[in-house]
Scaffold this active site. Structure first.
Site, PDB file in Angstrom:
ATOM      1  N   TYR A 144      25.374   4.810 -46.180  1.00 24.81           N
ATOM      2  CA  TYR A 144      26.218   4.323 -47.280  1.00 24.81           C
ATOM      3  C   TYR A 144      27.417   3.566 -46.733  1.00 24.81           C
ATOM      4  O   TYR A 144      27.648   2.404 -47.090  1.00 24.81           O
ATOM      5  CB  TYR A 144      26.673   5.522 -48.115  1.00 24.81           C
ATOM      6  N   GLY A 147      26.376   0.521 -44.717  1.00 26.43           N
ATOM      7  CA  GLY A 147      25.726  -0.416 -45.652  1.00 26.43           C
ATOM      8  C   GLY A 147      26.773  -1.188 -46.442  1.00 26.43           C
ATOM      9  O   GLY A 147      26.705  -2.415 -46.591  1.00 26.43           O
ATOM     10  N   PHE A 190      32.756  20.573 -60.686  1.00 22.46           N
ATOM     11  CA  PHE A 190      33.701  21.590 -61.167  1.00 22.46           C
ATOM     12  C   PHE A 190      33.625  21.730 -62.688  1.00 22.46           C
ATOM     13  O   PHE A 190      33.631  22.835 -63.219  1.00 22.46           O
ATOM     14  CB  PHE A 190      35.138  21.220 -60.766  1.00 22.46           C
TER      15      PHE A 190
END
Ligand SMILES: NC(=O)c1ccc[n+]([C@@H]2O[C@H](COP(=O)([O-])OP(=O)(O)OC[C@H]3O[C@@H](n4cnc5c(N)ncnc54)[C@H](O)[C@@H]3O)[C@@H](O)[C@H]2O)c1
Length: 309
Positions: A144, A147, A190
């Site tokens: 990621y 990239g 959460f």
């Protein structure tokens, strides 16, 4: 009326961007392979005659007539971008090349949704755009981070070599309605755990910090950047207010009125300790800064998750 292509338009940010561009009176083409996005995010738009959805993968070239391109296609959460890391790298790199070629052929202005992850685990804090980053090239987040870094390189090379009209934004953690409830991002995690009455999982001691930007603020900055003249970026877009993960967990327990407690889990590898944008450049060049408080944004996001869970 402009014809605007939004790649990744059925995702979290992309679908809010489509809403905004249609509200501004544009003709919008949403391109998405639905890897992490969903038709549910754009279902309300499918009846709009100025909205069009194309199921397509950005790693394949496509010919369209457009005036502007927002390139958002890329899985953004670690769970999803690590699922098939080679595909993630291809999406960033081949996706950037295919969209830059389209921009070159059609003379369209093109904006790249880059990320604070280009700074890696930063050695300086908070991060200005001039910081080159500290990125592990061979770790599990590299598909990621690298990239996205390569995509930035391609954007600037297409500008220098072919005079393509580019804009580059570096997005810091953004949250809001339509986040994928199962993609493991901290805010959605959460909230889902608190609503379900499950324990909130805090990685490590919870002293690591993040800054959170509400989606409407982010989209406003993104559109301002696309519409601005003589400024290519990269520009940081995010909320500079910093919170620890423990802080965030407690806030969400309070706002949901949940009985959940907090448990600690092992910190994932390469997880940055601190991440906070300097947004002076965005304030100066785009006259932009976030206006929605964390409490207000969380309340809107909690309301959304209560509806879909
Ligand atoms: N949300 C954030 O906090 C954040 C932070 C930094 C950068 N970004 C960037 O913003 C963009 C949008 O992120 P998001 O949070 O909306 O994530 P998301 O996963 O909800 O959206 C990404 C979209 O891209 C689509 N997609 C993925 N691979 C594709 C491919 N090969 N071809 C076509 N479509 C493809 C997905 O189906 C999805 O709809 C991403 O490029 C991401 O890297 C987001």
């Amino acid at each position: 009326m402009k014809r605007i292509l939004v790649t990744g338009g059925a995702g979290f940010l992309g679908s809010h961007l489509c809403d905004r561009l249609l509200a501004d009176g544009n003709d919008v083409i949403c391109l998405d392979n639905l890897f992490t996005g969903s038709k549910d995010n754009i279902r309300h738009l499918l009846v709009n005659p100025y909205f069009e959805y194309i199921r397509h993968d950005v790693t394949e070239p496509i010919q369209l007539e457009v005036d502007q391109i927002y390139n958002l296609a890329c899985p953004a959460s670690p769970i999803h971008y690590q699922y098939n890391p080679i595909k993630t790298a291809n999406t960033s790199v081949l996706g950037a090349i295919n969209m830059l070629e389209l921009a070159r052929k059609t003379n369209a202005r093109i904006l790249q949704a880059s990320t604070s992850e280009v700074y890696g685990n930063p050695q300086i804090h908070p991060q200005p755009e001039s910081y080159w980053g500290s990125v592990n090239p061979i770790g599990i987040r590299s598909c990621y981070d690298e990239g996205k870094r390569m995509a930035e390189t391609l954007f600037f090379d297409y500008h220098r070599q072919y005079d393509v009209d580019i804009r580059v934004i570096r997005i810091f953690n953004t949250y809001g309605p339509r986040m994928n409830p199962s993609d493991g991002r901290v805010v959605s995690n959460f909230i889902v755990q608190a609503i379900r009455g499950e324990a909130l999982t805090v990685y490590g001691t919870g002293t690591q910090t993040r800054s959170f930007c509400y989606v409407d603020d982010l989209i406003d900055g993104m559109v301002r950047m696309m519409e601005t003249e003589d400024f290519l970026g990269p520009v940081n877009l995010g909320n500079p207010e910093e919170f620890t993960m423990m802080n965030l967990a407690k806030k969400i327990i309070n706002l949901t009125g949940s009985n959940s407690h907090i448990v600690h889990a092992k910190l994932p590898s390469d997880d940055p300790v601190q991440r906070q944008p300097i947004i002076d450049l965005a304030m100066e060049m785009l006259d932009w800064k976030p206006s929605i408080s964390l409490d207000d944004g969380l309340q809107r996001t909690i309301a959304y998750f209560r509806k879909i869970l």
